[in-house]
Design a protein around this motif. Structure first.
Motif, PDB file in Angstrom:
ATOM      1  N   VAL A 117     -18.758-134.044  12.662  1.00  0.00           N
ATOM      2  CA  VAL A 117     -19.605-132.890  12.383  1.00  0.00           C
ATOM      3  C   VAL A 117     -19.052-132.178  11.155  1.00  0.00           C
ATOM      4  O   VAL A 117     -17.844-132.151  10.917  1.00  0.00           O
ATOM      5  CB  VAL A 117     -19.701-131.918  13.581  1.00  0.00           C
ATOM      6  N   LEU A 118     -19.952-131.604  10.380  1.00  0.00           N
ATOM      7  CA  LEU A 118     -19.617-130.896   9.146  1.00  0.00           C
ATOM      8  C   LEU A 118     -19.487-129.410   9.450  1.00  0.00           C
ATOM      9  O   LEU A 118     -20.285-128.868  10.226  1.00  0.00           O
ATOM     10  CB  LEU A 118     -20.734-131.134   8.131  1.00  0.00           C
ATOM     11  N   LEU A 119     -18.501-128.751   8.847  1.00  0.00           N
ATOM     12  CA  LEU A 119     -18.342-127.325   9.056  1.00  0.00           C
ATOM     13  C   LEU A 119     -17.621-126.703   7.874  1.00  0.00           C
ATOM     14  O   LEU A 119     -17.214-127.390   6.936  1.00  0.00           O
ATOM     15  CB  LEU A 119     -17.623-127.013  10.368  1.00  0.00           C
ATOM     16  N   GLU A 120     -17.467-125.402   7.896  1.00  0.00           N
ATOM     17  CA  GLU A 120     -16.817-124.672   6.818  1.00  0.00           C
ATOM     18  C   GLU A 120     -15.310-124.620   7.049  1.00  0.00           C
ATOM     19  O   GLU A 120     -14.843-124.661   8.186  1.00  0.00           O
ATOM     20  CB  GLU A 120     -17.363-123.242   6.733  1.00  0.00           C
ATOM     21  N   LYS A 121     -14.572-124.484   5.959  1.00  0.00           N
ATOM     22  CA  LYS A 121     -13.116-124.376   6.026  1.00  0.00           C
ATOM     23  C   LYS A 121     -12.704-123.231   6.947  1.00  0.00           C
ATOM     24  O   LYS A 121     -11.789-123.376   7.760  1.00  0.00           O
ATOM     25  CB  LYS A 121     -12.575-124.145   4.614  1.00  0.00           C
ATOM     26  N   GLN A 122     -13.385-122.099   6.848  1.00  0.00           N
ATOM     27  CA  GLN A 122     -13.040-120.942   7.667  1.00  0.00           C
ATOM     28  C   GLN A 122     -13.249-121.223   9.144  1.00  0.00           C
ATOM     29  O   GLN A 122     -12.521-120.705   9.990  1.00  0.00           O
ATOM     30  CB  GLN A 122     -13.859-119.714   7.246  1.00  0.00           C
ATOM     31  N   GLN A 123     -14.239-122.041   9.481  1.00  0.00           N
ATOM     32  CA  GLN A 123     -14.468-122.389  10.884  1.00  0.00           C
ATOM     33  C   GLN A 123     -13.304-123.222  11.424  1.00  0.00           C
ATOM     34  O   GLN A 123     -12.879-123.026  12.564  1.00  0.00           O
ATOM     35  CB  GLN A 123     -15.790-123.146  11.046  1.00  0.00           C
ATOM     36  N   VAL A 124     -12.796-124.139  10.605  1.00  0.00           N
ATOM     37  CA  VAL A 124     -11.641-124.939  11.022  1.00  0.00           C
ATOM     38  C   VAL A 124     -10.440-124.020  11.253  1.00  0.00           C
ATOM     39  O   VAL A 124      -9.729-124.135  12.245  1.00  0.00           O
ATOM     40  CB  VAL A 124     -11.296-126.019   9.967  1.00  0.00           C
ATOM     41  N   GLN A 125     -10.245-123.081  10.337  1.00  0.00           N
ATOM     42  CA  GLN A 125      -9.125-122.158  10.434  1.00  0.00           C
ATOM     43  C   GLN A 125      -9.217-121.287  11.689  1.00  0.00           C
ATOM     44  O   GLN A 125      -8.242-121.119  12.418  1.00  0.00           O
ATOM     45  CB  GLN A 125      -9.071-121.286   9.188  1.00  0.00           C
ATOM     46  N   VAL A 126     -10.385-120.754  11.951  1.00  0.00           N
ATOM     47  CA  VAL A 126     -10.580-119.911  13.138  1.00  0.00           C
ATOM     48  C   VAL A 126     -10.352-120.726  14.408  1.00  0.00           C
ATOM     49  O   VAL A 126      -9.690-120.265  15.341  1.00  0.00           O
ATOM     50  CB  VAL A 126     -11.985-119.272  13.132  1.00  0.00           C
ATOM     51  N   LEU A 127     -10.884-121.942  14.457  1.00  0.00           N
ATOM     52  CA  LEU A 127     -10.717-122.777  15.642  1.00  0.00           C
ATOM     53  C   LEU A 127      -9.241-123.065  15.900  1.00  0.00           C
ATOM     54  O   LEU A 127      -8.766-122.956  17.040  1.00  0.00           O
ATOM     55  CB  LEU A 127     -11.512-124.075  15.498  1.00  0.00           C
ATOM     56  N   ALA A 128      -8.491-123.404  14.851  1.00  0.00           N
ATOM     57  CA  ALA A 128      -7.058-123.684  15.010  1.00  0.00           C
ATOM     58  C   ALA A 128      -6.319-122.454  15.531  1.00  0.00           C
ATOM     59  O   ALA A 128      -5.490-122.562  16.443  1.00  0.00           O
ATOM     60  CB  ALA A 128      -6.465-124.144  13.678  1.00  0.00           C
ATOM     61  N   GLU A 129      -6.626-121.281  14.970  1.00  0.00           N
ATOM     62  CA  GLU A 129      -5.964-120.051  15.414  1.00  0.00           C
ATOM     63  C   GLU A 129      -6.317-119.712  16.860  1.00  0.00           C
ATOM     64  O   GLU A 129      -5.458-119.334  17.657  1.00  0.00           O
ATOM     65  CB  GLU A 129      -6.366-118.889  14.506  1.00  0.00           C
ATOM     66  N   ARG A 130      -7.581-119.859  17.207  1.00  0.00           N
ATOM     67  CA  ARG A 130      -8.026-119.487  18.558  1.00  0.00           C
ATOM     68  C   ARG A 130      -7.495-120.444  19.621  1.00  0.00           C
ATOM     69  O   ARG A 130      -7.261-120.030  20.754  1.00  0.00           O
ATOM     70  CB  ARG A 130      -9.557-119.436  18.611  1.00  0.00           C
ATOM     71  N   ILE A 131      -7.321-121.711  19.262  1.00  0.00           N
ATOM     72  CA  ILE A 131      -6.748-122.656  20.230  1.00  0.00           C
ATOM     73  C   ILE A 131      -5.334-122.226  20.591  1.00  0.00           C
ATOM     74  O   ILE A 131      -4.959-122.194  21.765  1.00  0.00           O
ATOM     75  CB  ILE A 131      -6.784-124.106  19.693  1.00  0.00           C
ATOM     76  N   GLY A 132      -4.546-121.873  19.590  1.00  0.00           N
ATOM     77  CA  GLY A 132      -3.190-121.394  19.856  1.00  0.00           C
ATOM     78  C   GLY A 132      -3.196-120.145  20.717  1.00  0.00           C
ATOM     79  O   GLY A 132      -2.430-120.031  21.682  1.00  0.00           O
ATOM     80  N   ALA A 133      -4.084-119.205  20.391  1.00  0.00           N
ATOM     81  CA  ALA A 133      -4.179-117.957  21.161  1.00  0.00           C
ATOM     82  C   ALA A 133      -4.634-118.233  22.592  1.00  0.00           C
ATOM     83  O   ALA A 133      -4.131-117.616  23.541  1.00  0.00           O
ATOM     84  CB  ALA A 133      -5.132-116.988  20.470  1.00  0.00           C
ATOM     85  N   LEU A 134      -5.587-119.155  22.767  1.00  0.00           N
ATOM     86  CA  LEU A 134      -6.071-119.494  24.108  1.00  0.00           C
ATOM     87  C   LEU A 134      -4.948-120.069  24.958  1.00  0.00           C
ATOM     88  O   LEU A 134      -4.755-119.663  26.111  1.00  0.00           O
ATOM     89  CB  LEU A 134      -7.233-120.489  24.025  1.00  0.00           C
ATOM     90  N   LEU A 135      -4.175-120.994  24.417  1.00  0.00           N
ATOM     91  CA  LEU A 135      -3.091-121.595  25.182  1.00  0.00           C
ATOM     92  C   LEU A 135      -2.019-120.567  25.538  1.00  0.00           C
ATOM     93  O   LEU A 135      -1.490-120.579  26.654  1.00  0.00           O
ATOM     94  CB  LEU A 135      -2.492-122.775  24.412  1.00  0.00           C
TER      95      LEU A 135
END
Length: 195
Positions: free
Chosen positions: A40-58
């Motif tokens: 799937v195609l997405l924006e750089k900022q979306q990748v960044q937010v997802l990476a940050e939120r995964i860490g916060a979720l864990l």
């Protein structure tokens, strides 16, 4: 036309990657299980937010439920590029992130851009016949941490930032907004008025 929902309960890999040169890169998320590949195609900022939120979720799962989760990782075992050719199923509009306590997994849901407004309270794990196409990936806590670390590396591999304003530097120079009408060379030598 009914929607497509691609579910990966035990993916062989789930990674962020790019196609193109720094400054002109397209960002993708790719889930792979055996011979099945979904990108799937997405924006750089979306990748960044997802990476940050995964860490916060864990971190929150460990704090709130006492579940043992691995700490943030500094190394990544999967440094391979995206599986080629990259053929995006859709462009990501909405992302969902959750914790499946029964499976002990992080759940990432990526939904296609849509014209209609979504009820975000029921986005995650919604298998209704109507709605946007989706990719749903279940990750172990360790795989989720590795995804976040790799994503941060992919984001950081772009153009270097200007030491003055922080905006990305282009290969042919940079008009720094903080130099107030003066242009400096790539080596940031003596300031000269703009012609």
């Amino acid at each position: 036309m009914s929607r497509s929902v691609h579910v990966f309960r035990t993916p062989d890999r789930f990674v962020a990657g790019t196609v193109g040169q720094p400054g002109d890169r397209a960002f993708y998320l790719q889930a792979v299980h055996q011979s099945r590949v979904v990108s799937v195609l997405l924006e750089k900022q979306q990748v960044q937010v997802l990476a940050e939120r995964i860490g916060a979720l864990l971190d929150e799962v460990a704090r709130r439920f006492g579940t043992e989760v691995p700490p943030a990782v500094t190394s990544v075992t999967d440094l391979s590029p995206l599986v080629m050719p990259v053929d995006a199923e859709f462009r990501v509009g909405t992302m969902g992130l959750g914790w499946d306590a029964e499976a002990g997994s992080v759940v990432v849901e990526l939904l296609a851009i849509t014209e209609t407004e979504l009820d975000e309270s029921v986005v995650l794990a919604d298998d209704a016949d109507d709605g946007p196409d989706a990719v749903r990936v279940f990750l172990s806590p360790l795989a989720a941490r590795e995804f976040a670390t790799r994503s941060e590396r992919v984001i950081g591999a772009g153009r270097p930032p200007c030491p003055i304003c922080g905006n990305p530097l282009d290969a042919d120079g940079h008009m720094c907004v903080r130099l107030n009408g003066y242009r400096r060379g790539v080596a940031f030598g003596t300031a000269q008025p703009e012609q």
